[in-house]
Design an enzyme around this catalytic site. Structure first.
Site, mmCIF file in Angstrom:
data_model
loop_
_atom_site.group_PDB
_atom_site.id
_atom_site.type_symbol
_atom_site.label_atom_id
_atom_site.label_comp_id
_atom_site.label_asym_id
_atom_site.label_seq_id
_atom_site.Cartn_x
_atom_site.Cartn_y
_atom_site.Cartn_z
ATOM 1 N N ALA A 76 5.675 -10.964 1.839
ATOM 2 C CA ALA A 76 4.475 -10.317 1.303
ATOM 3 C C ALA A 76 3.396 -10.467 2.377
ATOM 4 O O ALA A 76 2.358 -11.083 2.173
ATOM 5 C CB ALA A 76 4.051 -10.968 0.001
ATOM 6 N N ASN A 105 4.789 3.210 13.510
ATOM 7 C CA ASN A 105 4.838 3.241 12.047
ATOM 8 C C ASN A 105 3.400 3.276 11.532
ATOM 9 O O ASN A 105 2.570 2.479 11.963
ATOM 10 C CB ASN A 105 5.589 1.978 11.583
ATOM 11 C CG ASN A 105 5.737 1.879 10.078
ATOM 12 O OD1 ASN A 105 4.785 1.597 9.371
ATOM 13 N ND2 ASN A 105 6.950 2.075 9.591
ATOM 14 N N CYS A 136 3.168 2.668 0.151
ATOM 15 C CA CYS A 136 1.824 2.077 0.051
ATOM 16 C C CYS A 136 1.123 2.682 -1.154
ATOM 17 O O CYS A 136 1.309 3.855 -1.454
ATOM 18 C CB CYS A 136 0.982 2.427 1.278
ATOM 19 S SG CYS A 136 1.798 2.110 2.821
ATOM 20 N N ILE A 197 16.328 2.121 4.236
ATOM 21 C CA ILE A 197 15.366 1.886 3.182
ATOM 22 C C ILE A 197 14.301 0.878 3.634
ATOM 23 O O ILE A 197 14.549 0.067 4.522
ATOM 24 C CB ILE A 197 16.040 1.340 1.889
ATOM 25 C CG1 ILE A 197 16.764 0.035 2.126
ATOM 26 C CG2 ILE A 197 16.936 2.362 1.264
ATOM 27 C CD1 ILE A 197 17.342 -0.627 0.864
ATOM 28 N N ASN A 198 13.139 0.974 2.978
ATOM 29 C CA ASN A 198 12.155 -0.093 3.087
ATOM 30 C C ASN A 198 12.623 -1.228 2.160
ATOM 31 O O ASN A 198 13.721 -1.164 1.604
ATOM 32 C CB ASN A 198 10.775 0.444 2.675
ATOM 33 C CG ASN A 198 9.659 -0.248 3.436
ATOM 34 O OD1 ASN A 198 9.670 -1.479 3.555
ATOM 35 N ND2 ASN A 198 8.713 0.507 3.940
ATOM 36 N N GLY A 249 18.605 -1.576 6.590
ATOM 37 C CA GLY A 249 18.815 -2.472 5.462
ATOM 38 C C GLY A 249 19.968 -3.418 5.689
ATOM 39 O O GLY A 249 21.133 -3.053 5.534
HETATM 40 C C1 LIG Z 1 8.330 -9.416 7.709
HETATM 41 C C2 LIG Z 1 8.551 -7.945 7.480
HETATM 42 C C3 LIG Z 1 7.527 -7.032 7.743
HETATM 43 C C4 LIG Z 1 7.709 -5.659 7.534
HETATM 44 N N1 LIG Z 1 6.688 -4.784 7.822
HETATM 45 C C5 LIG Z 1 6.894 -3.431 7.670
HETATM 46 C C6 LIG Z 1 5.876 -2.489 8.039
HETATM 47 O O1 LIG Z 1 4.799 -2.858 8.538
HETATM 48 N N2 LIG Z 1 6.129 -1.167 7.843
HETATM 49 C C7 LIG Z 1 7.320 -0.723 7.311
HETATM 50 O O2 LIG Z 1 7.514 0.489 7.160
HETATM 51 N N3 LIG Z 1 8.326 -1.592 6.997
HETATM 52 C C8 LIG Z 1 8.132 -2.931 7.163
HETATM 53 N N4 LIG Z 1 9.144 -3.813 6.851
HETATM 54 C C9 LIG Z 1 10.436 -3.290 6.328
HETATM 55 C C10 LIG Z 1 11.498 -3.197 7.439
HETATM 56 O O3 LIG Z 1 11.095 -2.331 8.476
HETATM 57 C C11 LIG Z 1 12.859 -2.743 6.860
HETATM 58 O O4 LIG Z 1 12.707 -1.462 6.299
HETATM 59 C C12 LIG Z 1 13.396 -3.699 5.804
HETATM 60 O O5 LIG Z 1 13.123 -5.052 6.149
HETATM 61 C C13 LIG Z 1 14.901 -3.540 5.570
HETATM 62 O O6 LIG Z 1 15.644 -3.797 6.757
HETATM 63 P P1 LIG Z 1 16.312 -5.237 7.092
HETATM 64 O O7 LIG Z 1 17.110 -5.628 5.878
HETATM 65 O O8 LIG Z 1 17.147 -4.989 8.309
HETATM 66 O O9 LIG Z 1 15.193 -6.177 7.358
HETATM 67 C C14 LIG Z 1 8.960 -5.182 7.043
HETATM 68 C C15 LIG Z 1 9.996 -6.107 6.793
HETATM 69 C C16 LIG Z 1 9.817 -7.468 7.012
HETATM 70 C C17 LIG Z 1 10.954 -8.412 6.729
#
Ligand SMILES: Cc1cc2nc3c(=O)[nH]c(=O)nc-3n(C[C@H](O)[C@H](O)[C@H](O)COP(=O)(O)O)c2cc1C
Length: 313
Positions: A76, A105, A136, A197-198, A249
Site C-alpha cells: 500500500a 506509467n 486509481c 494485471i495490476n 503477474g
Molecule cells: C511495491 C509495488 C509498487 C507498484 N507500483 C505501481 C505503480 O506505480 N503503477 C502501476 O501501474 N503498478 C504498480 N504496481 C503493480 C505492478 O506493476 C504489477 O502490475 C503487479 O505487481 C503484478 O505483477 P507482479 O506479480 O510481477 O509483481 C506496483 C507493485 C508493487 C509490488
C-alpha cells in the site's frame, strides 16, 4: 566442436512500439531504473516501465506499507512519486542512457489530469511510450476507480490518445467482474496495447495484536500467488481484442514468462520478482532463448498465442 546456434529473433512489436525482446520491468518494482543499474544490464532489457508518475508529487501512505504473504506480498505504497516536473528534470537524464525502451506509467485523479500528463511527457526526448494506470479513484466522480467502469476507462484512453503521439498502453485492473469488457472498451477507444494485471486487492491481519498489518488496512497483492489469475485474464483478453497484450503477474522465471506468451501475450513485465531476484529479467531473456532453441523455433513471435487446447495427460 560446438554446434552452430541458429540466430534467434526476440523482437516484438506493441503496435507502433518495437522492442528488442519481450521482457519489460513492471511499474513500481524497478524504481526509475537507476536503482537497479548496478545489478541489471539495462541495455539487455526490452524496456523499463518506470514508477507511476502524477502531475504533483505524492508522499504515499504511512508505514507499514509492505507485508509478505504466502507466495506474494501486499503493498500500500499509495503511488508515492516525485511528480512529473522532477521526473523530467531529475530522472529522465539517466533513463536516456539505459539503452532500452523507456515507458512512463502515468496516473491521475481526473480525466483532465491524465490528459495533462500525456501532453507534458510527449515532447520529452527519450520517452518511447506511456502506460496508463487506470486503477486509481476518480476524485471528481466520487472515488470510483477508472479501471472498473468500461466507459470511464474508454474516456481516459481517448483523452490520452488525443493528447499524445506516443504509443499508449492501457494497464487493466483485475478487480472487476468482466475483464474482457474492460479490454474491449479501451481497445475500441484507441489504445495501442493493453497490459494486465495490476495488483489484486487484499488484506492481512496480525491475530496477536488484532490489528491490520498495513497502516492502510488494504493493499495490492502481487507475486507468484496471483499468476494463475493473471494468466487466465491474459488468455481471455488476448483472445478477445485485436491489439497486443502485455502479461503481468507473478512472473519470476522464463517458464512463467513463456506461459504468458503461449496464452497470447506479445510481451511480459516482471514485477515483485525484481525484489527477491534482481537478475530475474536477464535470466528470463536467456531462458526464452533456450526454450526457442529446444522447440526448434527461430522467432519468439512464433510462440505468441500458440497454446494448444486440450490437456497433456
Ligand atoms: C511495491 C509495488 C509498487 C507498484 N507500483 C505501481 C505503480 O506505480 N503503477 C502501476 O501501474 N503498478 C504498480 N504496481 C503493480 C505492478 O506493476 C504489477 O502490475 C503487479 O505487481 C503484478 O505483477 P507482479 O506479480 O510481477 O509483481 C506496483 C507493485 C508493487 C509490488
Amino acid at each position: 566442436m560446438e554446434p552452430v546456434k541458429a540466430p534467434l529473433d526476440l523482437s516484438v512489436s506493441l503496435g507502433p512500439l518495437a522492442l528488442a525482446n519481450p521482457v519489460l520491468t513492471a511499474s513500481g518494482t524497478f524504481g526509475y531504473a537507476a536503482e537497479f543499474a548496478s545489478l541489471v544490464a539495462l541495455d539487455r532489457l526490452g524496456g523499463v516501465v518506470v514508477k507511476g508518475i502524477s502531475l504533483a508529487p505524492r508522499p504515499g501512505n504511512p508505514p507499514p506499507r509492505v507485508v509478505e504473504t504466502p507466495c506474494g506480498m501486499l503493498n500500500a505504497i499509495g503511488l508515492e512519486n516525485v511528480g512529473v516536473k522532477r521526473f523530467i528534470s531529475d530522472k529522465m537524464p539517466f533513463l536516456r542512457t539505459c539503452g532500452c525502451r523507456v515507458i512512463v506509467n502515468i496516473l491521475g485523479d481526473s480525466i483532465d489530469e491524465y490528459g495533462m500528463l500525456a501532453r507534458e511527457l510527449s515532447g520529452v526526448p527519450g520517452i518511447d511510450g506511456l502506460e496508463v494506470n487506470i486503477s486509481c479513484p476518480n476524485v471528481k466522480k466520487g472515488g470510483v476507480a477508472f479501471g472498473t467502469v468500461p466507459e470511464m476507462a474508454a474516456a481516459v484512453t481517448r483523452t490520452v490518445k488525443q493528447a499524445t503521439g506516443l504509443p499508449v498502453i492501457v494497464k487493466l485492473s483485475p478487480n472487476v467482474s468482466d475483464i474482457v469488457a474492460m479490454a474491449r472498451a479501451v481497445a475500441e477507444a484507441g489504445a495501442d496495447a493493453i497490459s494486465l494485471i495490476n495488483t489484486l486487492i487484499g488484506m492481512a491481519i496480525d491475530a496477536r495484536t488484532r490489528r491490520p498489518k498495513l497502516a492502510n488496512v488494504i493493499g495490492g497483492l502481487s507475486g507468484p500467488a496471483i499468476k494463475p489469475v493473471a494468466l487466465r485474464m491474459v488468455w481471455q483478453v488476448a483472445s478477445a481484442v485485436p491489439i497486443p497484450v502485455i502479461g503481468i503477474g507473478g512472473i519470476g522465471t522464463a517458464e512463467d514468462a513463456i506461459e504468458f506468451l503461449l496464452a497470447g501475450a506479445t510481451a511480459i513485465e516482471v514485477g515483485t520478482a525484481n525484489f527477491y531476484n534482481p537478475a530475474a529479467t536477464c535470466q528470463i531473456i536467456a531462458g526464452i532463448e533456450n526454450y526457442l532453441r529446444q522447440q526448434g523455433e527461430t522467432s519468439v513471435r512464433a510462440i505468441v498465442g500458440s497454446l494448444r487446447l486440450g490437456t497433456s495427460l
